[in-house]
Design a protein around this motif. Sequence first.
Motif, PDB file in Angstrom:
ATOM      1  N   ILE A   6      -8.161 -95.969 -77.511  1.00 22.10           N
ATOM      2  CA  ILE A   6      -7.991 -94.645 -78.113  1.00 22.10           C
ATOM      3  C   ILE A   6      -6.799 -94.723 -79.065  1.00 22.10           C
ATOM      4  CG2 ILE A   6      -7.365 -92.226 -77.671  1.00 22.10           C
ATOM      5  CD1 ILE A   6      -8.837 -92.412 -75.014  1.00 22.10           C
ATOM      6  N   GLN A   7      -7.006 -94.204 -80.256  1.00 17.08           N
ATOM      7  CA  GLN A   7      -5.923 -94.184 -81.245  1.00 17.08           C
ATOM      8  C   GLN A   7      -4.998 -93.000 -80.954  1.00 17.08           C
ATOM      9  OE1 GLN A   7      -5.547 -96.463 -83.906  1.00 17.08           O
ATOM     10  NE2 GLN A   7      -3.538 -95.448 -84.049  1.00 17.08           N
ATOM     11  N   GLY A   8      -3.741 -93.297 -80.679  1.00 20.43           N
ATOM     12  CA  GLY A   8      -2.769 -92.227 -80.481  1.00 20.43           C
ATOM     13  C   GLY A   8      -1.912 -92.068 -81.726  1.00 20.43           C
ATOM     14  N   ALA A   9      -0.854 -91.283 -81.635  1.00 24.15           N
ATOM     15  CA  ALA A   9       0.024 -91.076 -82.794  1.00 24.15           C
ATOM     16  C   ALA A   9       0.882 -92.311 -83.059  1.00 24.15           C
ATOM     17  CB  ALA A   9       0.921 -89.862 -82.537  1.00 24.15           C
ATOM     18  N   THR A  10       1.195 -93.055 -81.990  1.00 26.39           N
ATOM     19  CA  THR A  10       2.074 -94.215 -82.153  1.00 26.39           C
ATOM     20  C   THR A  10       1.335 -95.538 -82.162  1.00 26.39           C
ATOM     21  OG1 THR A  10       2.398 -94.348 -79.765  1.00 26.39           O
ATOM     22  CG2 THR A  10       3.996 -93.016 -81.005  1.00 26.39           C
ATOM     23  N   GLY A  11       0.038 -95.531 -81.884  1.00 22.83           N
ATOM     24  CA  GLY A  11      -0.724 -96.776 -81.838  1.00 22.83           C
ATOM     25  C   GLY A  11      -1.913 -96.646 -80.903  1.00 22.83           C
ATOM     26  N   GLU A  12      -2.482 -97.815 -80.569  1.00 22.37           N
ATOM     27  CA  GLU A  12      -3.683 -97.800 -79.736  1.00 22.37           C
ATOM     28  C   GLU A  12      -3.339 -97.894 -78.257  1.00 22.37           C
ATOM     29  OE1 GLU A  12      -6.122-100.997 -81.340  1.00 22.37           O
ATOM     30  OE2 GLU A  12      -7.492 -99.432 -82.017  1.00 22.37           O
ATOM     31  N   TRP A  13      -4.167 -97.243 -77.458  1.00 20.08           N
ATOM     32  CA  TRP A  13      -4.002 -97.239 -76.000  1.00 20.08           C
ATOM     33  C   TRP A  13      -5.287 -97.694 -75.322  1.00 20.08           C
ATOM     34  CZ3 TRP A  13       0.655 -95.978 -73.783  1.00 20.08           C
ATOM     35  CH2 TRP A  13       1.610 -95.380 -74.620  1.00 20.08           C
ATOM     36  N   GLU A  14      -5.117 -98.301 -74.151  1.00 15.46           N
ATOM     37  CA  GLU A  14      -6.278 -98.665 -73.343  1.00 15.46           C
ATOM     38  C   GLU A  14      -6.323 -97.790 -72.093  1.00 15.46           C
ATOM     39  OE1 GLU A  14      -6.640-103.345 -74.657  1.00 15.46           O
ATOM     40  OE2 GLU A  14      -6.349-102.866 -72.542  1.00 15.46           O
TER      41      GLU A  14
END
Length: 495
Positions: A6-14
């Motif tokens: 998932i693309q967040g504001a600071t980068g990608e997350w798993e």
Amino acid sequence: MSTYRIQGATGEWEVVIGLEVHAQVTSNSKLFSGASTAFGAEPNCNVSLVDAAMPGMLPVPNRECIRQAVRTGMAIEAQINKYSRFDRKNYFYPDLPQGYQISQLYHPIVGEGEVIVDMAPGVARLVRIERIHLEQDAGKSIHDMDPAMSFVDFNRTGVALMEIVSRPDIRGPEEAAAYVTKLRQILRYLGTCDGNMQNGNLRADVNVSICLPGQYEKYQATGDFSHLGTRCEIKNMNSMRFIQSAIEYEARRQIQIVEAGGKVVQETRLYDPDKNETRSMRSKEEAHDYRYFPDPDLLPLEIEQAWVDDIAANMPELPDAKKARFMGDYGLTDYDANVLTAELDAARFFDEVAKGRDGKTAANWVINELFGRLNKEGLDITASPVSSAQLGGLLDLLGSDVISGKIAKDLFEILWTEGGDPAEIVEARGMKQVTDTGAIEAAVDQVIAENPAQVEKAKANPKLAGWFVGQVMKATGGKANPAAVNALVAQKLGL
Ligand code: ADP
Ligand code: MG
């Protein structure tokens, strides 16, 4: 298949997910009493004195429920614990009169196992199972029948549940749904749980956490949970679709908190499908909050090797084995084998149709003609108007060139609407394919004689020969052998 991110504001997350699936055990009577487990009975009719926790009543383990848990364990390649024990989990629950739930915390009946989840042809995920334990279900409180009163129905009180706990090996919403689907398929093949999610017979608590790419691999290498994020548990999900939406919502919620510099609080949450959001229900309780202790009314459960061996010797063919057999013996594609093994009744039907016949043709007919028609009419395979023997008979006529492909579809229609024996219908209604070249030749000659302009065109452009084939098929009511017609048309036109 790449990992879901998932693309967040600071980068990608798993996303990391672990599921606790509660499966109601298929058995005639409850886990510790002789009361019936039948669904839909009048409220409070299936309640024994044990379920009602009358003074002096003692629980007696139901051998069948234990057998079902052992069978389920075997199906997921799990350790079967010959020594297990029942514990009391104490809490106030208005629909469990005992005031505690009998469960298995310290010594579950089934230990570590695994489930293979197919995500796409050739792409599988292994989900490790931590344990399966047996426990009692609670009854049902009803708050919406009267403005001033609540009611309680104890029919479900004491029915056996298997809690199937996965490791946090599930990596996205789609995988979570695929895992539950696979588990449900296995349980249904075994007959250990009917898998009916609408009735709440299969429901899942979904644990969700988020982490940065790379962290999950560290957890995997070391087994150290501190590499993962703090999880929240979404309670009691009983729809595949809601499981997926809830995970997505929950993961995004956690990402926002962490990206804003906050900390995810470990807690129990509820999913609201109308608003598509999760809401806090209560802070997470720990095992010690429940004051678990071994139930003094029940001896430790010790099962004999001979009994376990007997169960092992009588296991049915399970989904993975059936799929492999369908691919190996019948030459099916991965996709077709998946479709045909999804439900046990459909798989049995196909097996009967395909046995001793061409597997691929059988698969085409079962999937396209039969399933297509059943879907259209909203019928289950068990209510199919065309039996496996009838469809097999049709395929025999088709395979031996007695009928053409076109006529086979007409025959299917007759079998569907009127029933009957395929060979007799074909005989009685003159549906046999014309392979007699003399008759076909006469039809070809006639079409050629009647269409001189078309003949000229076809001679200049051989692709137009198909038009003649079509005309001859029409003239013979679809009964001419297409190969013979093709050959004769080409020959007569001098192509
Ligand atoms: P509890 O008994 O407190 O519910 P468990 O350790 O038995 O806790 O774990 C319950 C479920 O939570 C298991 O299915 C497990 O896989 C899952 N789980 C544990 N840690 C995480 C995590 N960090 N993220 C997602 N799921 C997790
Ligand atoms: Mg839990």
